[in-house]
Design a protein around this motif. Sequence first.
Motif, mmCIF file in Angstrom:
data_model
loop_
_atom_site.group_PDB
_atom_site.id
_atom_site.type_symbol
_atom_site.label_atom_id
_atom_site.label_comp_id
_atom_site.label_asym_id
_atom_site.label_seq_id
_atom_site.Cartn_x
_atom_site.Cartn_y
_atom_site.Cartn_z
ATOM 1 N N SER A 1 21.964 -34.660 -3.943
ATOM 2 C CA SER A 1 20.730 -33.975 -4.131
ATOM 3 C C SER A 1 21.051 -32.759 -5.152
ATOM 4 C CB SER A 1 20.051 -33.574 -2.889
ATOM 5 O OG SER A 1 20.934 -32.150 -2.478
ATOM 6 N N LYS A 2 22.169 -32.323 -5.113
ATOM 7 C CA LYS A 2 22.693 -31.233 -6.165
ATOM 8 C C LYS A 2 23.137 -31.962 -7.572
ATOM 9 C CE LYS A 2 22.188 -27.640 -3.527
ATOM 10 N NZ LYS A 2 21.056 -26.818 -4.165
ATOM 11 N N LEU A 3 23.374 -33.105 -7.640
ATOM 12 C CA LEU A 3 23.746 -33.809 -8.790
ATOM 13 C C LEU A 3 22.191 -33.993 -9.367
ATOM 14 C CD1 LEU A 3 25.190 -35.370 -11.032
ATOM 15 C CD2 LEU A 3 25.275 -37.518 -9.495
ATOM 16 N N HIS B 1 31.767 -34.969 -7.224
ATOM 17 C CA HIS B 1 32.364 -36.194 -6.529
ATOM 18 C C HIS B 1 31.470 -37.239 -6.032
ATOM 19 C CE1 HIS B 1 35.491 -33.103 -7.002
ATOM 20 N NE2 HIS B 1 34.849 -32.326 -6.332
ATOM 21 N N VAL B 2 30.196 -37.323 -6.679
ATOM 22 C CA VAL B 2 29.094 -38.313 -6.162
ATOM 23 C C VAL B 2 28.709 -38.965 -7.385
ATOM 24 C CG1 VAL B 2 28.819 -37.069 -3.966
ATOM 25 C CG2 VAL B 2 27.486 -36.874 -5.879
ATOM 26 N N ASP B 3 27.987 -40.032 -7.075
ATOM 27 C CA ASP B 3 27.274 -40.700 -8.148
ATOM 28 C C ASP B 3 25.831 -40.508 -7.663
ATOM 29 O OD1 ASP B 3 29.472 -42.071 -9.469
ATOM 30 O OD2 ASP B 3 29.563 -43.458 -7.957
ATOM 31 N N ASP C 1 19.090 -45.975 -4.363
ATOM 32 C CA ASP C 1 19.027 -45.517 -2.614
ATOM 33 C C ASP C 1 18.982 -44.118 -2.745
ATOM 34 O OD1 ASP C 1 18.609 -46.465 0.039
ATOM 35 O OD2 ASP C 1 20.838 -46.270 0.183
ATOM 36 N N ILE C 2 17.833 -43.704 -3.204
ATOM 37 C CA ILE C 2 17.995 -42.220 -3.303
ATOM 38 C C ILE C 2 17.392 -41.733 -2.026
ATOM 39 C CG2 ILE C 2 15.479 -42.029 -4.117
ATOM 40 C CD1 ILE C 2 16.321 -39.846 -5.886
ATOM 41 N N LEU C 3 16.665 -42.476 -1.060
ATOM 42 C CA LEU C 3 16.115 -41.934 0.129
ATOM 43 C C LEU C 3 17.072 -42.499 1.376
ATOM 44 C CD1 LEU C 3 12.359 -42.410 -0.124
ATOM 45 C CD2 LEU C 3 13.744 -40.351 -0.238
ATOM 46 N N TRP C 4 18.248 -43.152 0.802
ATOM 47 C CA TRP C 4 19.227 -43.536 2.218
ATOM 48 C C TRP C 4 18.691 -44.594 3.098
ATOM 49 C CZ3 TRP C 4 24.444 -42.047 2.596
ATOM 50 C CH2 TRP C 4 24.773 -41.100 1.701
ATOM 51 N N LYS C 5 17.694 -45.630 2.418
ATOM 52 C CA LYS C 5 17.328 -46.812 3.151
ATOM 53 C C LYS C 5 18.401 -47.784 3.507
ATOM 54 C CE LYS C 5 12.563 -46.159 1.794
ATOM 55 N NZ LYS C 5 11.241 -46.861 1.102
ATOM 56 N N GLU C 6 19.273 -47.914 2.569
ATOM 57 C CA GLU C 6 20.208 -48.989 2.668
ATOM 58 C C GLU C 6 21.593 -48.651 3.144
ATOM 59 O OE1 GLU C 6 19.170 -51.789 2.195
ATOM 60 O OE2 GLU C 6 17.140 -51.243 1.312
ATOM 61 N N ARG C 7 21.953 -47.468 2.798
ATOM 62 C CA ARG C 7 23.287 -46.856 3.106
ATOM 63 C C ARG C 7 23.152 -46.274 4.550
ATOM 64 N NH1 ARG C 7 24.339 -42.897 -1.748
ATOM 65 N NH2 ARG C 7 22.179 -42.722 -1.459
ATOM 66 N N ARG C 8 24.455 -46.317 5.254
ATOM 67 C CA ARG C 8 24.553 -45.441 6.464
ATOM 68 C C ARG C 8 24.508 -43.961 6.249
ATOM 69 N NH1 ARG C 8 29.240 -46.177 11.077
ATOM 70 N NH2 ARG C 8 28.262 -44.606 12.498
ATOM 71 N N TRP C 9 23.708 -43.179 6.810
ATOM 72 C CA TRP C 9 23.459 -41.836 6.439
ATOM 73 C C TRP C 9 24.751 -40.894 6.565
ATOM 74 C CZ3 TRP C 9 20.474 -38.267 4.477
ATOM 75 C CH2 TRP C 9 20.575 -37.089 4.756
ATOM 76 N N ASN C 10 24.815 -40.301 5.756
ATOM 77 C CA ASN C 10 26.141 -39.245 5.699
ATOM 78 C C ASN C 10 25.386 -37.887 4.893
ATOM 79 O OD1 ASN C 10 28.294 -37.624 3.901
ATOM 80 N ND2 ASN C 10 29.535 -39.494 4.675
ATOM 81 N N GLY C 11 25.384 -36.899 5.792
ATOM 82 C CA GLY C 11 24.735 -35.427 5.310
ATOM 83 C C GLY C 11 25.478 -35.028 4.199
ATOM 84 N N SER C 12 26.865 -34.946 4.224
ATOM 85 C CA SER C 12 27.525 -34.384 3.216
ATOM 86 C C SER C 12 27.227 -34.903 1.855
ATOM 87 C CB SER C 12 29.009 -34.280 3.357
ATOM 88 O OG SER C 12 29.806 -33.612 2.708
ATOM 89 N N SER C 13 27.232 -36.308 1.926
ATOM 90 C CA SER C 13 27.166 -36.862 0.544
ATOM 91 C C SER C 13 25.643 -37.064 -0.032
ATOM 92 C CB SER C 13 27.574 -38.478 0.790
ATOM 93 O OG SER C 13 28.766 -38.823 0.996
ATOM 94 N N ALA C 14 24.662 -36.828 1.086
ATOM 95 C CA ALA C 14 23.326 -36.561 0.689
ATOM 96 C C ALA C 14 23.061 -35.289 0.016
ATOM 97 C CB ALA C 14 22.456 -36.828 1.778
#
Length: 201
Positions: A100-102, A76-78, A83-96
């Motif tokens: 990582s599993k993708l 369910h993710v891209d 932005d693999i290190l989440w520098k630009e997006r607001r942090w979301n642990g579930s999405s991260a």
Amino acid sequence: MNNHSRNHRHASFAVEAIGQAMLWTAPYEVVALVGAFVTGLGCALVFPALGSAYLLTALIERPKRLVYLSSGMHHHVDANLDDILWKERRWNGSSAYAESKLHDAMLAFAAARRWTGVLSNALEPGWVPTKMGGPGAPDDLGKAHITQAWLAVSDNPEAQVTGKYFYHLKRMKPNPQAYDVALQDRLAAICAEISGVTLPT
């Protein structure tokens, strides 16, 4: 040093430590790769979740089989490689975690494509009642480990394949991005840049 640079530096140290620890303990005949859980601590732990699997894949003597643990959440993710290190997006642990599993599945299929003679597959164990999954998780905890063990050692022809995705001993279609060769190669290049270790061809 700003927070992003500090997190990047901490991530690099964590990746190296995780990779080296796994390198010393893993058998060479069969390697089971499991992704570390991405916690709410933020982007300092995003890359170690993938990086431990990447470093072990890149550094260890090439085994006969590789088994990567993904998750049903990856559907369910891209890949979000920009932005693999989440520098630009607001942090979301579930999405991260899901991303990582993708990435783990992408790495599994990249290894399958690059390395003839190595059986490299990915799987999801199901949503099971663990501390992470919660008591209401619907899958059977007793079945969660079976597929990875089967892929690692079984002589069944169904397990002696490469570049496939499994759920409870059955093939399953992964997120289509997992099979995207351009994304796989880009992910490997990003991992190489962050870790300083290149994935052999």
